[in-house]
Design an enzyme around this catalytic site. Structure first.
Site, PDB file in Angstrom:
ATOM      1  N   HIS A 192       0.847  -1.188   0.000  1.00 61.35           N
ATOM      2  CA  HIS A 192       0.000   0.000   0.000  1.00 61.35           C
ATOM      3  C   HIS A 192       0.885   1.241   0.000  1.00 61.35           C
ATOM      4  CE1 HIS A 192      -2.951   2.982   0.812  1.00 61.35           C
ATOM      5  NE2 HIS A 192      -2.611   3.157   2.073  1.00 61.35           N
ATOM      6  N   HIS A 238       0.908   5.796  -1.046  1.00 64.82           N
ATOM      7  CA  HIS A 238       0.207   7.004  -1.506  1.00 64.82           C
ATOM      8  C   HIS A 238       1.012   7.586  -2.674  1.00 64.82           C
ATOM      9  CE1 HIS A 238      -2.274   7.892   2.410  1.00 64.82           C
ATOM     10  NE2 HIS A 238      -2.244   6.610   2.120  1.00 64.82           N
ATOM     11  N   ASP A 261       0.779  -5.085 -20.438  1.00 67.77           N
ATOM     12  CA  ASP A 261       1.799  -6.065 -20.049  1.00 67.77           C
ATOM     13  C   ASP A 261       1.622  -6.536 -18.604  1.00 67.77           C
ATOM     14  OD1 ASP A 261       3.246  -6.290 -22.431  1.00 67.77           O
ATOM     15  OD2 ASP A 261       4.605  -4.645 -21.948  1.00 67.77           O
ATOM     16  N   HIS A 310      -8.447   7.739  -1.521  1.00 71.38           N
ATOM     17  CA  HIS A 310      -7.373   7.256  -0.665  1.00 71.38           C
ATOM     18  C   HIS A 310      -6.099   7.003  -1.491  1.00 71.38           C
ATOM     19  CE1 HIS A 310      -6.367   4.597   3.042  1.00 71.38           C
ATOM     20  NE2 HIS A 310      -5.272   4.993   2.444  1.00 71.38           N
ATOM     21  N   TYR A 364       8.046 -13.946 -23.165  1.00 71.99           N
ATOM     22  CA  TYR A 364       8.866 -12.821 -22.747  1.00 71.99           C
ATOM     23  C   TYR A 364       9.813 -13.297 -21.647  1.00 71.99           C
ATOM     24  CZ  TYR A 364      10.176  -8.245 -20.909  1.00 71.99           C
ATOM     25  OH  TYR A 364      10.879  -7.141 -20.482  1.00 71.99           O
TER      26      TYR A 364
END
Lengths: 234, 234, 234, 234
Positions: C94, C96, C119, C168, C226
């Site tokens: 998480h 910001h 991708d 958020h 890839y």
């Protein structure tokens, strides 16, 4: 004498890079010795990594090379036109710095949106006319200087040490090469913040004349009270 | 006592530069010793490279220099007005940081668009009135403090430790100089993200009051449960 | 076992900072040992400079602290809700981060404008509903997890390892803590480029399904070609 | 011979990272030895930290691996299509650099707004058609090369060493691998400044043909007078 001038011009060119204003070899700074009529300027297309004080080229005010093995910046005729027309200039700086160039490319003057601007530039930063075909096909770099000089018919270059050449980028100047670079740094900040101001409030207009006067004169007037310069007389 | 205050103010000023909030000498931080009524502040126009703890100037709340050889920041009267009006302040920070200045120049308050904002500022970050001509021509820097204080008539400066001075830039504060700088860093992030939010969705409005309360009080209320501060009592 | 998990979670948190995704203590990464039902997560409000592998907190899937002297991240209940609901997750991140947060604050999903996006994320990056008052006033952090889970009713979290929580910021995840951070880095790039795409062409829509399939499956399908992973079998 | 080519391609790939144009393994540079028909290219999905000159893969113009233990970049068929179609190319560079990718994603060509652009690219930087379903489902990477070649039916790839693949990102090229990277750096600057120009003045159009001619030919024409290259003949 010449060595000191070349050293100062060398250091100012390197400062340009340190402040993040140039990519590859884009950008050049010059300085003038008014007593001898000698201009020192960055050589053309030389990378900052390879630049040395010895590589700085000396030319006279007509552009004749006086000293140096390298070809001077291709923008030299622009610098010379400005030195001949504006006697108060001691150093000139040209960059393609990002935000100032955006405004130059957009052919919009930078409004004075705040005190950061007012502390350094006395009014909106002007943009020149676009060069017309004859000016482009003729002595192009000198004509770039001429459109700047024409734009300053009603402006004092010492109170407005910056200009945006339409479709091109900024020129700044000052009492010496270092100050011309300092003004290039400030112009880039001011251009960046004006850009954002416009995006946040498309209808915003410039600040009041009284605020412009207060800030510009606080730093530049005869009664300047910013910094430590006049401290002794207090 | 004074030496500790000067050291803290010195370190807070240097942090300002380390966080990329200042160019050249733009920006200043002060701190106050409430018991002795002494304010320590950055000297005017001194570069961060040359700044030392000894160079920090001490003034009383009326602006008389108590200790120091240098002239205090030209913004000192603004700081003093805030210290006199807001008794909870221990440190004040002023910058021309890019994104906060854009909003100040655009004369728009920063809406509370998300929890990053709500974690630190309890509501939209306010913008002052523009100073009128008499305020500009009078004691300008003190009047800058007065328009801030006027803007806070209905606001608690401890819940809103930031303000945008119209056409100028941000002031932030905190319980000590370090916290005033921390709030300047947060304000710049919040201003940047609010700018982008507006460009992505021009019609976006502020978050719900319940979410603002939750986030602000999670960090700042008496029942704060963020960080390790109240861990012992659990 | 626990020490390895704590070490991996520690390194993933430090990578978050190295990639420029966090300011101060904003952001946290966790990892899970599915066999033992143990989650390792960053302690709350601890600066990256002070973070150590020993400081990482161990909790069970109900949030009880198993090991560690510090309080776990205040976002722990969100992480746990996701681990309980999405069995394929090995790590959660998480932040910001600036551009992803802009989109979250603007409450707009990030359209799949190009192959960089395709991708890594199989379709537009979704944005949750805003939490309603009861969800905010109740167990807020757990409810943040619940609105994410609700948003994924028709989505496979392994094909869409990112979400924007309205008002958020972003959560990303992966098979382990390092991959959750990698997806946070990619999301930030994708969010930044989508922002600019929108400003250059406000009417642009997402890419064709065939192109999305081609790129996503080129890297993630059973016939992925890839990188060097399947080289041996060729 | 091969070792020199591999070394040059290795250095060009590393320069890509040094110039901040790549995140993780996004981006690849190749070079060709025209006499031997050998192409050297970055291996697929290898991080720049792990890349070595020995890891560079050699393929022939039909894509058969001649030398190297690793799988070549998945974009190899695009490079090969360009080498086969444009005989003047010595190096090719592909990135997902931020601003160039924004324009590619927006499916808008980059107008020539100024002299920075005109110094390097002779006109607007073109954008390809989007690939249609059959092109995507067929040999996708080779077809990416084909839509580029189709877009250049009326363009000289040596005067326009850059293209934006729709919904994807930029390819640039040059006389050798280093120059293809230099053009990628310039393209990113030009794309960034064009983006800002458009936001400052949405109605701005490209510069006059005379100015484009002057700047492009000043650096690239037979009478070029920028830099030190022709100094001796003066």
């Amino acid at each position: 004498m010449s060595d000191q001038l070349k050293q100062r011009v060398y250091e100012a060119n390197m400062a340009l890079q340190r402040h993040g204003l140039v990519v590859f070899t884009w950008g050049n700074v010059s300085g003038i010795d008014r007593d001898r009529g000698v201009v020192a300027i960055k050589p053309s297309g030389v990378s900052y990594a390879d630049l040395t004080p010895q590589g700085i080229v000396l030319v006279d005010l007509q552009g004749n090379v006086i000293e140096g093995d390298l070809r001077p910046s291709s923008d030299t005729p622009t610098h010379l036109e400005l030195y001949r027309s504006f006697p108060g200039l001691g150093g000139i700086c040209h960059t393609h710095s990002r935000y100032a160039t955006m405004w130059a490319q957009a052919q919009r003057e930078i409004p004075c949106f705040g005190t950061t601007h007012a502390d350094h530039f006395y009014g909106p930063v002007p943009v020149t006319d676009a060069l017309v075909r004859d000016e482009i096909d003729g002595p192009y770099e000198q004509n770039t200087g001429r459109v700047i000089v024409r734009r300053f018919a009603q402006l004092d270059p010492l109170q407005m040490p910056a200009v945006l050449v339409a479709n091109h980028g900024p020129f700044t100047w000052g009492k010496d090469p270092a100050q011309s670079v300092e003004n290039a740094v400030v112009l880039e900040q001011v251009a960046m913040m004006a850009y954002g101001t416009l995006l946040v409030n498309a209808r915003q207009s410039g600040i009041a004349q009284a605020l412009l006067d207060r800030h510009y004169l606080r730093k530049h007037g005869k009664d300047a009270y910013y910094g430590q310069a006049n401290k002794a007389e207090e």
